[in-house]
Write an enzyme that holds these catalytic residues in place. Structure first.
Site, PDB file in Angstrom:
ATOM      1  CE  LYS A 253      -3.904  -2.166  -0.096  1.00 18.98           C
ATOM      2  NZ  LYS A 253      -4.943  -1.921  -1.448  1.00 18.98           N
TER       3      LYS A 253
HETATM    4  N1  PMP Z   1      -3.373  -8.258   1.350  1.00 15.89           N
HETATM    5  C1  PMP Z   1      -3.591  -7.215   2.399  1.00 15.89           C
HETATM    6  C2  PMP Z   1      -2.950  -7.478   3.732  1.00 15.89           C
HETATM    7  C3  PMP Z   1      -4.214  -6.068   2.123  1.00 15.89           C
HETATM    8  O1  PMP Z   1      -4.412  -5.081   2.961  1.00 15.89           O
HETATM    9  C4  PMP Z   1      -4.679  -5.824   0.639  1.00 15.89           C
HETATM   10  C5  PMP Z   1      -5.496  -4.606   0.518  1.00 15.89           C
HETATM   11  N2  PMP Z   1      -6.724  -4.551   0.887  1.00 15.89           N
HETATM   12  C6  PMP Z   1      -4.702  -6.883  -0.295  1.00 15.89           C
HETATM   13  C7  PMP Z   1      -3.902  -7.875   0.116  1.00 15.89           C
HETATM   14  C8  PMP Z   1      -5.364  -6.666  -1.535  1.00 15.89           C
HETATM   15  O2  PMP Z   1      -4.687  -5.756  -2.341  1.00 15.89           O
HETATM   16  P1  PMP Z   1      -5.495  -4.874  -3.382  1.00 15.89           P
HETATM   17  O3  PMP Z   1      -6.423  -4.030  -2.515  1.00 15.89           O
HETATM   18  O4  PMP Z   1      -4.701  -4.112  -4.143  1.00 15.89           O
HETATM   19  O5  PMP Z   1      -6.352  -5.653  -4.131  1.00 15.89           O
END
Ligand code: PMP
Length: 344
Positions: A48
């Protein structure tokens, strides 16, 4: 003699360019070669950081954001931490509206990065004025010079990964990648990475990971939103109860669903065997690889890249806590209990 000082201007310079690490133990009996893209090496310990930096710098570039302005988001998770970190360094105020379900540890982490946290009741519906969505929207309207990141519906979330994660994986694999396995929450990671990789080689298979209790896989297959798919589950950050526009469903070939219990055991196994201390969704991604391998999706020439989104330290009171595992009933069928706790 004058020596150059080798220092970074700030941790922002360390975002991205995360390592690709070959897996050996976990995948010893699988067909193909397997590599983890370990996003915990970002300074905020998750993927992130990439979207926080990209979205904030795009707003600066467009002149929407000036020092002293306010950045608002609804999240207690990784995105909140990354936005708080980038805001701190760049001199913005950061407001995060979070659910009262969030653990005290998570709220304290956000505060440690200087964020102002609004804790909103978890039991109310999304359109209730007290919900964290409504509180964030209202604060955005009330606070002059504020931006609302809104990661589930922000195209820049996809673009961040199109511009960084995708090119890094292509370069690190020397263009030999055959499969990408990535969790889908907002969908930004998988969609942006997939778009870039498919432009280089349309034959690369993009395999999404979803949770039981989420609507994404069914929506991908039927183009219909099926509310019957929705029920509570434990994995955080994976799957969703709505359809985010930050997911480009066209770029994904196939979704695999994984169970809370299997993902938790797999994360613990990766830590115990590969020496990589990973989060819950890394376990989910690896469990998906196991299921795909069992289905015969890979052959001996496959070069599979798996995205490990965050660090295990975020889950000390959950999947790395034997009592929590016990309380979920996760030790019933199979065990990764460490039996290392010896009272002396
Ligand atoms: N794993 C974790 C621990 C996350 O916080 C997120 C984000 N919600 C994701 C995977 C998935 O990533 P994305 O939001 O880019 O699909």
């Amino acid at each position: 003699m004058n020596k150059d000082i080798k220092a970074y201007d700030s941790v922002l310079d360390l975002i991205g360019e995360t390592p690709l690490i070959k897996l050996s133990t976990t995948t010893a009996h699988y067909t193909g070669e397997f590599f983890a893209k370990v996003e915990a090496f970002n300074p905020g310990h998750s993927s992130k950081d990439r979207i926080a930096l990209h979205i904030i710098e795009e707003a600066e570039r467009k002149g929407i954001l000036k020092p002293g302005d306010t950045i608002i988001e609804t999240t207690s998770g990784n995105t909140g931490f990354s936005i708080a970190m980038v805001s701190r360094i760049k001199g913005y105020d950061c407001i995060l509206a979070v659910s009262s379900k969030s653990s005290a540890d998570k709220i304290d982490m956000l505060k440690s990065m200087g964020a102002k946290v609004y804790v909103c009741p978890a039991h109310v519906s999304a359109d209730d004025p007290r919900s964290y969505y409504e509180v964030a929207k209202r604060l955005h309207e009330e606070i002059k010079n504020s931006i609302y990141i809104n990661q589930y519906f922000n195209e820049l979330n996809i673009e961040a990964h199109y511009k960084s994660t995708g090119p890094e994986i292509w370069e690190q694999t020397g263009g030999q990648i055959t499969h990408l396995v990535a969790c889908s929450g907002t969908g930004g990671t998988i969609s942006g990475t997939a778009r870039f990789l498919k432009e280089q080689n349309p034959n690369i298979e993009i395999l999404g990971v979803d949770a039981y209790g989420s609507v994404l896989k069914k929506y991908h297959e039927t183009k219909e939103f099926d509310a019957e798919e929705i029920y509570p589950y434990r994995i955080e950050g994976l799957g969703k109860n709505l359809i985010p526009t930050a997911t480009d469903f066209e770029s994904i070939d196939y979704f695999v669903k994984v169970k809370d219990e299997d993902a938790a055991h797999m994360a613990r196994k990766i830590s115990q065997t590969e020496g990589l201390f990973v989060g819950y969704t890394s376990g989910a991604a690896m469990q998906a690889v196991k299921l795909l391998n069992d289905e015969g999706r890979f052959d001996k020439n496959s070069k599979v890249v798996i995205i490990f989104p965050d660090h295990g330290s975020r889950y000390m009171s959950k999947i790395y806590n034997d009592q929590w595992m016990q309380d979920q009933g996760f030790f019933d069928s199979k065990s990764t209990a460490t039996e290392q706790h010896i009272e002396y």
